[in-house]
Design a protein around this motif. Structure first.
Motif, short mmCIF file in Angstrom:
data_model
loop_
_atom_site.label_atom_id
_atom_site.label_comp_id
_atom_site.label_asym_id
_atom_site.label_seq_id
_atom_site.Cartn_x
_atom_site.Cartn_y
_atom_site.Cartn_z
N GLN A 1 14.76 34.42 30.05
CA GLN A 1 13.67 35.28 30.29
C GLN A 1 13.16 35.86 29.15
O GLN A 1 12.17 36.38 29.12
CB GLN A 1 13.80 35.95 31.48
CG GLN A 1 13.67 35.25 32.89
CD GLN A 1 13.97 36.16 34.19
OE1 GLN A 1 13.40 37.55 33.91
NE2 GLN A 1 14.32 35.99 35.11
N TYR B 1 21.85 32.89 42.05
CA TYR B 1 20.71 32.22 41.15
C TYR B 1 21.03 30.71 40.94
O TYR B 1 21.60 30.36 40.03
CB TYR B 1 20.52 33.16 39.60
CG TYR B 1 20.65 34.45 40.06
CD1 TYR B 1 19.26 35.23 40.07
CD2 TYR B 1 21.65 35.28 40.36
CE1 TYR B 1 18.97 36.49 40.36
CE2 TYR B 1 21.51 36.65 40.54
CZ TYR B 1 20.17 37.31 40.67
OH TYR B 1 20.28 38.51 40.73
N ILE C 1 9.92 31.20 38.90
CA ILE C 1 10.25 30.09 39.62
C ILE C 1 11.21 30.20 40.53
O ILE C 1 12.49 30.77 40.20
CB ILE C 1 10.59 29.01 38.17
CG1 ILE C 1 9.96 28.78 37.41
CG2 ILE C 1 11.44 27.80 39.14
CD1 ILE C 1 10.23 27.79 36.36
N ALA D 1 6.60 27.87 42.23
CA ALA D 1 6.06 28.96 41.46
C ALA D 1 4.35 28.87 41.80
O ALA D 1 3.96 28.12 42.24
CB ALA D 1 6.18 28.46 39.91
N LEU E 1 8.26 21.54 35.37
CA LEU E 1 8.71 22.77 34.54
C LEU E 1 7.81 22.98 33.09
O LEU E 1 7.65 24.16 32.65
CB LEU E 1 10.19 22.77 33.98
CG LEU E 1 11.19 23.04 35.38
CD1 LEU E 1 12.65 22.51 34.90
CD2 LEU E 1 11.14 24.53 35.67
N CYS F 1 15.99 31.83 36.47
CA CYS F 1 14.76 31.80 37.50
C CYS F 1 15.37 32.78 38.70
O CYS F 1 16.22 33.46 38.37
CB CYS F 1 14.87 30.28 38.23
SG CYS F 1 14.09 29.08 36.71
N LEU G 1 10.10 32.23 33.77
CA LEU G 1 11.18 31.84 34.24
C LEU G 1 11.20 32.62 35.87
O LEU G 1 11.79 32.06 36.82
CB LEU G 1 12.54 31.87 33.49
CG LEU G 1 12.65 30.68 32.61
CD1 LEU G 1 13.67 31.12 31.52
CD2 LEU G 1 12.77 29.33 33.26
N LEU H 1 11.59 23.36 43.88
CA LEU H 1 11.05 24.35 42.84
C LEU H 1 9.79 24.79 43.04
O LEU H 1 8.89 24.13 43.19
CB LEU H 1 11.14 23.80 41.39
CG LEU H 1 12.72 23.32 40.95
CD1 LEU H 1 12.31 22.89 39.57
CD2 LEU H 1 13.75 24.56 41.07
N GLY I 1 6.78 38.12 36.40
CA GLY I 1 7.09 37.34 35.11
C GLY I 1 6.41 37.59 33.66
O GLY I 1 6.02 36.97 32.97
#
Length: 240
Positions: A48, A10, A57, A71, A99, A15, A54, A69, A195
Motif C-alpha cells: 500500500q 487479510y 480491493i 473494488a 488487478l 488488500c 490496494l 475480488l 485508498g
C-alpha cells in the motif's frame, strides 16, 4: 478484564481485511490470513505504500478455495480453485487482468511466501487511544484502528502498549508468544476507506515517542504457541 474485541484477517496481503466473530488459529497465524499477494510483472510484491488503491480491493474467499475480488467502479472477478493451488503460485489470467485495471499497472495474484505475515498482529485500544490523544494535541484528527491492520484488537488494558511488554498471551482457545514489535511504515498513512494517502499521521507523532531499533513501532507480532480458536469476547490473560 482484557478481552478480544476485534478479529480481522487479510486473504490478500495489502488488500482489505475481513472482520469475523471467530477464527481458527493455526501454527502460522489466523487461518486464511495473507495466503495471497499481488505482484508486479517482475514478481515483486505490491504494497500500500506504493499502491494505496490496494486498500480498496476486497477479497472474499470461496468454499472451493478460490477468491472473489471486488473494488469500487469495477465488476467483481472470481478466481478458480485450481488457481489457488497452482504450482507456480499464479492465479488465473482474469484476476491478473482485473488487478491490472484496478491498480493501473501490470499486476498478478500470487501465493504469498511465509514471513512476517505468518504471525498474529496484536494492537490494543489503549495504545490507539494514547496515540490519538497526542495527535489531537497537535490539532489532528483521531485515526481508526484499521490504519494499523491488526489481526487481533484487545481492550481492557489500562496501560498503553501492554502488548509490547507481555511475553505470553493466554486465551481460552489459544496461546500466543511475543515475537517482536511492529515497525510501522508508509502503509499507516493510507486511508483504508479511500485508498489514498492522508497526511503525515501517525508516523509524525509516533516518531516523537515510539522510536526503537529499526524505526517507529506500534503494536506487536505474536507467534502461535498453542493452535486452536479465537473469538470476540475471549478473555486475555498476560504472563510476564
Amino acid at each position: 478484564m482484557a478481552q478480544v474485541v476485534g478479529i480481522t484477517y487479510y486473504p490478500v496481503k495489502g488488500c482489505a481485511g475481513i472482520s469475523v466473530g471467530q477464527a481458527e488459529v493455526i501454527p502460522s497465524g489466523l487461518l486464511g490470513d495473507r495466503v495471497h499477494a499481488v505482484a508486479d510483472d517482475n514478481g515483486d510484491l505490491r504494497w500500500q505504500g506504493a499502491d494505496p488503491r490496494l486498500a480498496l480491493i476486497v477479497p472474499e474467499p470461496r468454499a472451493d478455495g478460490g477468491l472473489t475480488l471486488r473494488a469500487p467502479g469495477h465488476e467483481p472477478v472470481t478466481t478458480g480453485a485450481a488457481a489457488a493451488d497452482a504450482d507456480d503460485g499464479d492465479a488465473d489470467d482474469a484476476a491478473d487482468r482485473w488487478l491490472t485495471r484496478v491498480l493501473g499497472r501490470p499486476s498478478r495474484l500470487v501465493r504469498a511466501v511465509a514471513g512476517n505475515e505468518s504471525r498474529l498482529h496484536v494492537v490494543s485500544r489503549a495504545s490507539l487511544d494514547a496515540l490519538n490523544r497526542r495527535i489531537a494535541e497537535r490539532g489532528g484528527r483521531p485515526l481508526p484502528m484499521n490504519r494499523f491492520r491488526p489481526n487481533l484488537v484487545i481492550d481492557g488494558w489500562e496501560t498503553p502498549h501492554t502488548e509490547d511488554d507481555t511475553p505470553l498471551l493466554t486465551l481460552p482457545g489459544t496461546t500466543l508468544a511475543l515475537a517482536r514489535l511492529t515497525v510501522r511504515c508508509a502503509v499507516t498513512l493510507v486511508d483504508q476507506e479511500t485508498g489514498r494517502r492522508a497526511g503525515s499521521e501517525p508516523l509524525r507523532t509516533l516518531a516523537d515517542y515510539r522510536r526503537a531499533e529499526g524505526g517507529v513501532v506500534f503494536g506487536a507480532y505474536f507467534a502461535v504457541r498453542r493452535p486452536g480458536r479465537v473469538a470476540v469476547g475471549d478473555e486475555v490473560t498476560g504472563a510476564g
